[in-house]
Design a protein around this motif. Structure first.
Motif, mmCIF file in Angstrom:
data_model
loop_
_atom_site.group_PDB
_atom_site.id
_atom_site.type_symbol
_atom_site.label_atom_id
_atom_site.label_comp_id
_atom_site.label_asym_id
_atom_site.label_seq_id
_atom_site.Cartn_x
_atom_site.Cartn_y
_atom_site.Cartn_z
ATOM 1 N N LEU A 79 0.831 -1.199 0.000
ATOM 2 C CA LEU A 79 0.000 0.000 0.000
ATOM 3 C C LEU A 79 0.870 1.255 0.000
ATOM 4 O O LEU A 79 0.565 2.234 -0.701
ATOM 5 N N ALA A 80 1.951 1.218 0.753
ATOM 6 C CA ALA A 80 2.860 2.363 0.785
ATOM 7 C C ALA A 80 3.485 2.598 -0.588
ATOM 8 O O ALA A 80 3.628 3.734 -1.038
ATOM 9 N N ARG A 81 3.835 1.521 -1.285
ATOM 10 C CA ARG A 81 4.412 1.672 -2.616
ATOM 11 C C ARG A 81 3.385 2.237 -3.600
ATOM 12 O O ARG A 81 3.710 3.094 -4.431
ATOM 13 N N LEU A 82 2.153 1.769 -3.512
ATOM 14 C CA LEU A 82 1.109 2.296 -4.390
ATOM 15 C C LEU A 82 0.839 3.770 -4.101
ATOM 16 O O LEU A 82 0.621 4.573 -5.011
ATOM 17 N N ASP A 83 0.843 4.127 -2.820
ATOM 18 C CA ASP A 83 0.586 5.525 -2.447
ATOM 19 C C ASP A 83 1.649 6.454 -3.025
ATOM 20 O O ASP A 83 1.358 7.608 -3.372
ATOM 21 N N ARG A 84 2.881 5.976 -3.109
ATOM 22 C CA ARG A 84 3.939 6.832 -3.649
ATOM 23 C C ARG A 84 3.871 6.951 -5.176
ATOM 24 O O ARG A 84 4.512 7.801 -5.768
ATOM 25 N N LEU A 85 3.076 6.033 -5.792
ATOM 26 C CA LEU A 85 2.871 6.116 -7.239
ATOM 27 C C LEU A 85 1.531 6.790 -7.509
ATOM 28 O O LEU A 85 0.657 6.243 -8.187
ATOM 29 N N ALA A 86 1.367 7.979 -6.970
ATOM 30 C CA ALA A 86 0.057 8.639 -7.000
ATOM 31 C C ALA A 86 -0.582 8.672 -8.378
ATOM 32 O O ALA A 86 -1.758 8.295 -8.528
ATOM 33 N N PRO A 87 0.090 9.103 -9.452
ATOM 34 C CA PRO A 87 -0.560 9.137 -10.758
ATOM 35 C C PRO A 87 -0.955 7.740 -11.268
ATOM 36 O O PRO A 87 -1.887 7.602 -12.045
ATOM 37 N N ALA A 122 -11.883 0.921 -19.937
ATOM 38 C CA ALA A 122 -12.447 0.957 -18.591
ATOM 39 C C ALA A 122 -11.950 2.150 -17.780
ATOM 40 O O ALA A 122 -12.691 2.716 -16.974
ATOM 41 N N ALA A 123 -10.694 2.529 -17.973
ATOM 42 C CA ALA A 123 -10.126 3.618 -17.174
ATOM 43 C C ALA A 123 -10.639 4.985 -17.612
ATOM 44 O O ALA A 123 -10.737 5.911 -16.794
ATOM 45 N N ALA A 124 -10.962 5.128 -18.897
ATOM 46 C CA ALA A 124 -11.468 6.401 -19.428
ATOM 47 C C ALA A 124 -10.517 7.556 -19.110
ATOM 48 O O ALA A 124 -10.943 8.638 -18.711
ATOM 49 N N LEU A 125 -9.218 7.308 -19.268
ATOM 50 C CA LEU A 125 -8.192 8.333 -19.050
ATOM 51 C C LEU A 125 -7.565 8.729 -20.382
ATOM 52 O O LEU A 125 -7.556 7.924 -21.327
ATOM 53 N N PRO A 126 -7.004 9.927 -20.489
ATOM 54 C CA PRO A 126 -6.227 10.259 -21.683
ATOM 55 C C PRO A 126 -5.108 9.239 -21.870
ATOM 56 O O PRO A 126 -4.509 8.777 -20.891
ATOM 57 N N GLU A 127 -4.830 8.884 -23.115
ATOM 58 C CA GLU A 127 -3.835 7.849 -23.391
ATOM 59 C C GLU A 127 -2.479 8.181 -22.774
ATOM 60 O O GLU A 127 -1.784 7.291 -22.269
ATOM 61 N N SER A 128 -2.128 9.465 -22.756
ATOM 62 C CA SER A 128 -0.828 9.843 -22.185
ATOM 63 C C SER A 128 -0.789 9.558 -20.686
ATOM 64 O O SER A 128 0.213 9.071 -20.159
ATOM 65 N N ASP A 129 -1.884 9.870 -19.984
ATOM 66 C CA ASP A 129 -1.947 9.593 -18.541
ATOM 67 C C ASP A 129 -1.951 8.092 -18.269
ATOM 68 O O ASP A 129 -1.295 7.613 -17.324
ATOM 69 N N LEU A 130 -2.691 7.369 -19.090
ATOM 70 C CA LEU A 130 -2.741 5.910 -18.924
ATOM 71 C C LEU A 130 -1.363 5.303 -19.123
ATOM 72 O O LEU A 130 -0.917 4.475 -18.313
ATOM 73 N N GLN A 131 -0.684 5.721 -20.171
ATOM 74 C CA GLN A 131 0.622 5.150 -20.466
ATOM 75 C C GLN A 131 1.640 5.499 -19.390
ATOM 76 O O GLN A 131 2.470 4.673 -18.990
ATOM 77 N N ALA A 132 1.551 6.748 -18.887
ATOM 78 C CA ALA A 132 2.479 7.148 -17.822
ATOM 79 C C ALA A 132 2.248 6.315 -16.570
ATOM 80 O O ALA A 132 3.202 5.881 -15.902
ATOM 81 N N LEU A 137 4.000 1.720 -13.017
ATOM 82 C CA LEU A 137 3.722 0.425 -12.386
ATOM 83 C C LEU A 137 4.715 -0.632 -12.859
ATOM 84 O O LEU A 137 5.201 -1.445 -12.062
ATOM 85 N N VAL A 138 5.021 -0.626 -14.159
ATOM 86 C CA VAL A 138 5.991 -1.578 -14.693
ATOM 87 C C VAL A 138 7.383 -1.276 -14.145
ATOM 88 O O VAL A 138 8.121 -2.187 -13.734
ATOM 89 N N GLY A 139 7.746 0.011 -14.114
ATOM 90 C CA GLY A 139 9.054 0.392 -13.601
ATOM 91 C C GLY A 139 9.237 0.045 -12.142
ATOM 92 O O GLY A 139 10.353 -0.272 -11.697
ATOM 93 N N SER A 140 8.154 0.049 -11.378
ATOM 94 C CA SER A 140 8.236 -0.278 -9.951
ATOM 95 C C SER A 140 8.336 -1.779 -9.707
ATOM 96 O O SER A 140 8.626 -2.218 -8.591
ATOM 97 N N GLY A 141 8.054 -2.565 -10.741
ATOM 98 C CA GLY A 141 8.085 -4.021 -10.581
ATOM 99 C C GLY A 141 6.794 -4.598 -10.057
ATOM 100 O O GLY A 141 6.701 -5.809 -9.835
ATOM 101 N N LEU A 142 5.757 -3.767 -9.856
ATOM 102 C CA LEU A 142 4.476 -4.270 -9.362
ATOM 103 C C LEU A 142 3.653 -4.921 -10.457
ATOM 104 O O LEU A 142 2.772 -5.738 -10.189
ATOM 105 N N VAL A 143 3.920 -4.540 -11.706
ATOM 106 C CA VAL A 143 3.183 -5.055 -12.856
ATOM 107 C C VAL A 143 4.188 -5.461 -13.923
ATOM 108 O O VAL A 143 5.200 -4.779 -14.126
ATOM 109 N N PHE A 144 3.922 -6.575 -14.599
ATOM 110 C CA PHE A 144 4.748 -7.031 -15.712
ATOM 111 C C PHE A 144 4.034 -6.746 -17.027
ATOM 112 O O PHE A 144 2.809 -6.853 -17.107
#
Length: 472
Positions: free
Chosen positions: A118-126, A149-159, A164-171
């Motif tokens: 949870l602490a790691r997710l909190d630090r990845l606010a965007p 499903a997210a309905a976010l701008p593609e740039s925000d989604l990709q960022a 998440l990938v850079g943090s190692g939480l998602v592959f």
């Protein structure tokens, strides 16, 4: 797995199977199987893992001691807690080691894996919102579905995904927008999902289900249980029930009866959320399918199967539903027949045939003659059995009637051929009987319906052994 373990004996194959301590594997008696117990990491191993994660830079002893103590030798927790500490401002990079940036606060290092995640997710606010939507989709998710499903701008989604990938939480596998993703561990998904408030969680599930319906027709066809799950979690009982029914029926056609039972029961559990006037029709469809699955998994005479068919019969009479009545009558016939209640079984079979003839329903007549013939064989009425079973074969059309196997647990043609082999042998026609028995096996293999194959093989093979030994 039992079959796999048995078949790899002597083959140049290594099979690695992991399981939790409470599971008792049934294959440990094989000589080619070796069991290894993976214990928790020792303090030395935990410290070595921390050093690898920190790039070989030593952590302050007080920090290292807390990491090793709190993780209690659980590798995933060691990894996540170390990453959590490295991502905070607790430490200062001194080039070849880390030093404390200031006094170590008493509660600075999380005490549980969930707190660490949870602490790691909190630090990845965007990226947190992206993780929440992804967690609602599932352990694995596609870029395309996430974007809808997210309905976010593609740039925000990709960022967010890059974080998440850079943090190692998602592959990530592949290149966006054709990429697919997976959470590193189910606990990561659970933690992200738990941060959603109930109202937002429900809206997300409904949005995901709608996206699947509109943009992923192949998923709707192949995995109706996914839509059932999302509509159920979204609080929409009506579409959830419809998709649980579709999922259960599809599982039955694949002979995946345990799955079918779970899915159909999910649908029944949701009926209370419907207006009372809408419940009987949907309950009837669920009970009919449930009766088929129960007969296949718990036995023809299982009390639960009997209750499901009795309830379905009651609903058929209440609603005047003829189409659903056929499998219900079949279920009642086989329930009484296997229990040795032959008069009751005969009454049901006669009613089945009468109703089928009144409605000029050929598919129903195929099944009706099959059960009348099988019942007559059970009672020793061999000429009548022969007439009914031959009539089944005459009416049966491969293209039109092959789907009956899923509705009646076995294919009526194969069942008729199997019964006819015994009937002809008892009437003194062993060669005709042998021919019919082989036809039954060939038809079962061609149909490739598991419950039909399971019915035909022992039935016919026992007959062939009896014929070859002269005993029947």
């Amino acid at each position: 797995l039992d079959l796999l373990v048995d078949r790899v004996q002597g083959a140049p194959v290594l099979v690695l199977i992991t399981f939790r301590p409470q599971f008792e594997p049934p294959w440990t008696h094989y000589a080619h199987v070796t069991a290894l117990t993976l214990s928790r990491l020792s303090r030395r191993q935990g410290a070595a893992m921390v050093a690898r994660l920190s790039g070989g830079k030593a952590l302050p002893p007080a920090v290292l001691d807390q990491i090793v103590a709190k993780t209690d030798g659980v590798p995933l927790f060691v990894e996540e807690l170390t990453r959590t500490v490295l991502e905070t401002n607790l430490l200062r990079d001194e080039g070849d080691h880390y030093a404390l940036a200031g006094p170590l606060p008493p509660m600075a290092i999380p005490a549980t894996l969930q707190e660490s995640l949870l602490a790691r997710l909190d630090r990845l606010a965007p990226a947190r919102e992206v993780a929440q939507v992804a967690a609602a989709i599932g352990r694995e998710f596609s870029h395309e579905l996430l974007a809808i499903a997210a309905a976010l701008p593609e740039s925000d989604l990709q960022a967010g995904l890059d974080d998440l990938v850079g943090s190692g939480l998602v592959f990530r596998r592949g290149t966006p927008p054709q990429a697919s993703y997976s959470f590193k561990h189910a606990l990561v998904q659970d933690t992200a999902y738990a941060t959603l408030v109930r109202a937002k969680r429900q809206r997300l599930h409904v949005r995901i289900a709608a996206a699947l319906e509109h943009d992923f027709p192949e998923t709707v066809q192949a995995q109706p249980e996914l839509l059932a799950h999302h509509y159920m979690e979204g609080g929409l009982a009506e579409p959830a029930i419809d998709y649980w029914l579709r999922a259960g029926q599809r599982a039955i056609t694949r002979s995946a009866m345990a799955e079918a039972l779970a899915q159909l029961r999910n649908g029944l559990d949701l009926l209370a959320g419907l207006p009372e006037v809408d419940r009987p029709r949907r309950e009837l469809d669920l009970q009919v399918a449930l009766g088929v699955a129960l007969m296949a998994t718990q036995g023809w005479a299982a009390p639960k199967a009997g209750r499901a068919n009795a309830r379905a019969r009651e609903l058929c009479e209440q609603l005047g539903a003829t189409a659903q009545l056929w499998p219900v009558l079949y279920g009642q016939w086989v329930f009484h027949g296997v229990r040795g209640e032959h008069n009751a079984a005969r009454n049901v079979a006669d009613e089945f045939l009468r109703r089928a003839q009144e409605r000029h329903d050929t598919s129903a007549a195929v099944v009706a003659h099959r059960i009348c013939g099988t019942g007559a064989l059970w009672r020793g009425e061999l000429p009548a059995a022969c007439i009914h079973l031959e009539r089944t074969l005459a009416l049966y059309d491969r293209e039109q009637h092959h789907s009956l196997a899923s509705l009646y647990v076995q294919d009526p043609r194969v069942a008729a051929l199997s019964g006819l082999s015994w009937t002809l042998f008892a009437l003194g026609y062993p060669e005709q009987a042998r021919t019919r028995s082989r036809e039954a096996l060939d038809a079962a293999r061609e149909l490739a319906h598991l419950n039909t194959v399971a019915y035909a093989h022992p039935f016919v093979r026992v007959f062939l052994r009896a014929v070859s030994s002269g005993v029947a």
